[in-house]
Design an enzyme around this catalytic site. Structure first.
Site, PDB file in Angstrom:
ATOM      1  N   GLY A   1     -16.802   0.911  -1.930  1.00  0.00           N
ATOM      2  CA  GLY A   1     -17.575   2.146  -1.800  1.00  0.00           C
ATOM      3  C   GLY A   1     -18.858   2.141  -2.608  1.00  0.00           C
ATOM      4  O   GLY A   1     -19.798   2.884  -2.303  1.00  0.00           O
TER       5      GLY A   1
ATOM      6  N   HIS B   1      -0.239 -12.173   0.811  1.00  0.00           N
ATOM      7  CA  HIS B   1      -1.257 -11.367   0.114  1.00  0.00           C
ATOM      8  C   HIS B   1      -1.897 -12.141  -1.040  1.00  0.00           C
ATOM      9  O   HIS B   1      -3.077 -11.965  -1.344  1.00  0.00           O
ATOM     10  CB  HIS B   1      -0.576 -10.090  -0.404  1.00  0.00           C
TER      11      HIS B   1
ATOM     12  N   TYR C   1       0.848  -1.198   0.000  1.00  0.00           N
ATOM     13  CA  TYR C   1       0.000   0.000   0.000  1.00  0.00           C
ATOM     14  C   TYR C   1       0.883   1.246   0.000  1.00  0.00           C
ATOM     15  O   TYR C   1       1.419   1.649   1.043  1.00  0.00           O
ATOM     16  CB  TYR C   1      -0.964   0.010   1.199  1.00  0.00           C
TER      17      TYR C   1
HETATM   18  N1  LIG Z   1      -6.309  -8.759   0.681  1.00  0.00           N
HETATM   19  C1  LIG Z   1      -6.507  -8.012  -0.388  1.00  0.00           C
HETATM   20  O1  LIG Z   1      -6.138  -8.367  -1.505  1.00  0.00           O
HETATM   21  C2  LIG Z   1      -7.189  -6.680  -0.215  1.00  0.00           C
HETATM   22  C3  LIG Z   1      -7.707  -6.004  -1.322  1.00  0.00           C
HETATM   23  C4  LIG Z   1      -8.366  -4.788  -1.118  1.00  0.00           C
HETATM   24  C5  LIG Z   1      -8.489  -4.272   0.157  1.00  0.00           C
HETATM   25  N2  LIG Z   1      -7.955  -4.932   1.236  1.00  0.00           N
HETATM   26  C6  LIG Z   1      -8.089  -4.422   2.607  1.00  0.00           C
HETATM   27  O2  LIG Z   1      -9.467  -4.332   2.915  1.00  0.00           O
HETATM   28  C7  LIG Z   1      -9.786  -3.023   3.357  1.00  0.00           C
HETATM   29  C8  LIG Z   1     -11.213  -2.677   2.977  1.00  0.00           C
HETATM   30  O3  LIG Z   1     -11.414  -2.752   1.586  1.00  0.00           O
HETATM   31  P1  LIG Z   1     -11.500  -1.463   0.645  1.00  0.00           P
HETATM   32  O4  LIG Z   1     -11.072  -0.274   1.410  1.00  0.00           O
HETATM   33  O5  LIG Z   1     -10.793  -1.803  -0.592  1.00  0.00           O
HETATM   34  O6  LIG Z   1     -13.043  -1.382   0.263  1.00  0.00           O
HETATM   35  P2  LIG Z   1     -14.373  -1.085   1.098  1.00  0.00           P
HETATM   36  O7  LIG Z   1     -14.128  -1.198   2.522  1.00  0.00           O
HETATM   37  O8  LIG Z   1     -15.412  -1.931   0.488  1.00  0.00           O
HETATM   38  O9  LIG Z   1     -14.708   0.405   0.658  1.00  0.00           O
HETATM   39  C9  LIG Z   1     -13.871   1.496   0.892  1.00  0.00           C
HETATM   40  C10 LIG Z   1     -14.485   2.691   0.210  1.00  0.00           C
HETATM   41  O10 LIG Z   1     -15.752   2.957   0.801  1.00  0.00           O
HETATM   42  C11 LIG Z   1     -15.824   4.278   1.281  1.00  0.00           C
HETATM   43  N3  LIG Z   1     -16.581   4.247   2.550  1.00  0.00           N
HETATM   44  C12 LIG Z   1     -16.192   3.712   3.716  1.00  0.00           C
HETATM   45  N4  LIG Z   1     -17.153   3.851   4.652  1.00  0.00           N
HETATM   46  C13 LIG Z   1     -18.170   4.511   4.046  1.00  0.00           C
HETATM   47  C14 LIG Z   1     -19.437   4.971   4.482  1.00  0.00           C
HETATM   48  N5  LIG Z   1     -19.852   4.762   5.721  1.00  0.00           N
HETATM   49  N6  LIG Z   1     -20.220   5.625   3.604  1.00  0.00           N
HETATM   50  C15 LIG Z   1     -19.809   5.843   2.327  1.00  0.00           C
HETATM   51  N7  LIG Z   1     -18.632   5.426   1.845  1.00  0.00           N
HETATM   52  C16 LIG Z   1     -17.808   4.763   2.702  1.00  0.00           C
HETATM   53  C17 LIG Z   1     -14.393   4.713   1.484  1.00  0.00           C
HETATM   54  O11 LIG Z   1     -14.323   6.112   1.349  1.00  0.00           O
HETATM   55  P3  LIG Z   1     -13.080   7.001   1.832  1.00  0.00           P
HETATM   56  O12 LIG Z   1     -11.854   6.363   1.212  1.00  0.00           O
HETATM   57  O13 LIG Z   1     -13.389   8.328   1.279  1.00  0.00           O
HETATM   58  O14 LIG Z   1     -13.031   6.958   3.296  1.00  0.00           O
HETATM   59  C18 LIG Z   1     -13.670   3.963   0.363  1.00  0.00           C
HETATM   60  O15 LIG Z   1     -13.767   4.690  -0.832  1.00  0.00           O
HETATM   61  C19 LIG Z   1      -8.716  -2.143   2.694  1.00  0.00           C
HETATM   62  O16 LIG Z   1      -8.580  -0.907   3.345  1.00  0.00           O
HETATM   63  C20 LIG Z   1      -7.498  -3.032   2.801  1.00  0.00           C
HETATM   64  O17 LIG Z   1      -6.913  -2.908   4.090  1.00  0.00           O
HETATM   65  C21 LIG Z   1      -7.321  -6.135   1.046  1.00  0.00           C
END
Ligand SMILES: NC(=O)c1ccc[n+]([C@@H]2O[C@H](COP(=O)([O-])OP(=O)(O)OC[C@H]3O[C@@H](n4cnc5c(N)ncnc54)[C@H](OP(=O)(O)O)[C@@H]3O)[C@@H](O)[C@H]2O)c1
Length: 334
Positions: free
Chosen positions: A214, A130, A56
């Protein structure tokens, strides 16, 4: 906050964790000041399960987190990951850069030192591979991770996006405490085999992207995503799929309103309700969303809510693939 035990470890993790990726990478312009406030705010809410990875922003996310982690080490359960590398060692893994997977024992030894140095801690609580390395037997990867436990550099092992077959092989070498894979209303592949297997093995399942990056939260202005935003290149954010998904998200938001919660809360609550071994890690860089997402633990879904949600998914089925070919090649398909 409510708490759940991580696998059978005795560790009490917040029932809603915090994904930190978007604070430094993938989704728009970073705002370190607000991100640091969000991390501090997570502590206030008792959100103790934080998720990052070395890829990241090439370690920048781990360095950012260390600023709040170090003075609060005993209050935070930190998870990080290794395995994605960049050709040439530099660039942006999400947009433009050429990433590859290295889960070799040699790289694991180096990667863990790099992460410990950036996080400024002595032991990582949960260390994930990962992705599964197509060129290395999973047994070798897990064997090298198990060595790190003996050396006191990590406490628990995790995998991300692996098949049931690889998970069984891995588990035969060393207990795997958590599997982190994509799971949301729009990404349900894990329901068939993976989720039941984690339950059978007594593991925790950690859904990433529980808000479909999101999309299902229905607040994202998809038409003005910067070209540097990872999502701009994903199929679900384009053309006929986007059209379907915006209609689905709008209908889902109406259901949430009828239940006096936000769509994000409903989406997180739906994921949590699928199995008692689930701890989602919604990602945000804003205090406002963090507070909202923490409230998902109090949203109760009734039988008719599940039925309504299934009905919406049937009405708007053209969701599209979760990854483009560029990312899909890294997903374990053995
Ligand atoms: N293992 C893997 O391969 C992998 C892949 C992807 C992600 N991850 C991990 O999983 C975590 C979560 O996944 P993600 O961040 O990709 O996707 P997510 O949690 O599905 O969505 C994040 C998005 O949603 C928005 N959001 C969050 N809370 C909200 C709310 N209450 N209302 C409206 N919009 C909201 C965020 O906005 P803002 O950014 O503006 O706050 C961001 O744009 C990541 O942070 C990462 O640590 C792991």
């Amino acid at each position: 906050m409510k708490y759940k035990e991580l696998a059978k470890t005795g560790e009490k993790l917040s029932a809603v964790g915090l994904g930190c990726m978007g604070m430094s990478a993938a989704y728009g312009t970073p705002d370190d000041t607000e991100s640091l406030s969000t991390l501090q705010y997570a502590l206030d809410f008792g959100i103790n399960f934080w998720d990052t990875a070395d890829i990241y922003a090439n370690g920048v996310n781990e360095e950012l987190i260390s600023k709040v982690l170090v003075p609060n080490r005993d209050k935070i359960f930190i998870a990080t990951k290794f395995g994605f590398r960049l050709r040439g060692g530099d660039g942006n893994a999400f947009v433009g850069g050429e990433a590859y997977i290295d889960a070799s024992p040699k790289w694991i030894k180096q990667a863990v030192e790099n992460s410990l140095k950036r996080l400024k801690i002595e032991t990582i609580d949960l260390y994930y591979a990962h992705r599964v390395d197509p060129n290395i037997p999973i047994e070798e990867t897990v064997g090298a991770m198990a060595e790190l436990v003996k050396e006191g550099k990590i406490r628990y092992l995790g995998l991300s996006e692996c098949t049931a077959e690889d998970l069984r092989k891995a588990y035969a070498i060393h207990p795997i405490t958590a599997l982190q894979s994509e799971y949301s209303l729009l990404s349900r592949d894990v329901e068939k085999e993976i989720l039941p297997l984690t339950k059978e093995l007594g593991m925790t399942f950690v859904p990433f992207a529980p808000l479909s990056r999101g999309l299902i939260a229905n607040k994202l202005d998809v038409n003005s995503l910067a070209s540097t935003d990872f999502r701009a290149n994903l199929p679900r954010y384009q053309g006929e799929y986007l059209d379907n998904n915006q209609k689905l998200s709008a209908a889902f938001a109406e259901l949430a309103e009828s239940k006096s919660c936000s769509p994000a809360q409903l989406a997180i609550a739906w994921v949590m309700a699928q199995s008692d071994n689930i701890i989602p890690i919604p990602g945000t860089k804003r205090r406002k969303y963090l507070e909202e997402n923490a409230g998902a633990v109090d949203v109760e879904l009734k039988k008719e809510d599940f039925e309504t949600i299934e009905g919406l998914l049937k009405k708007y089925p053209n969701i599209g693939p979760r990854y483009s070919a560029r990312e899909n090649k890294f997903v374990d398909k053995k």
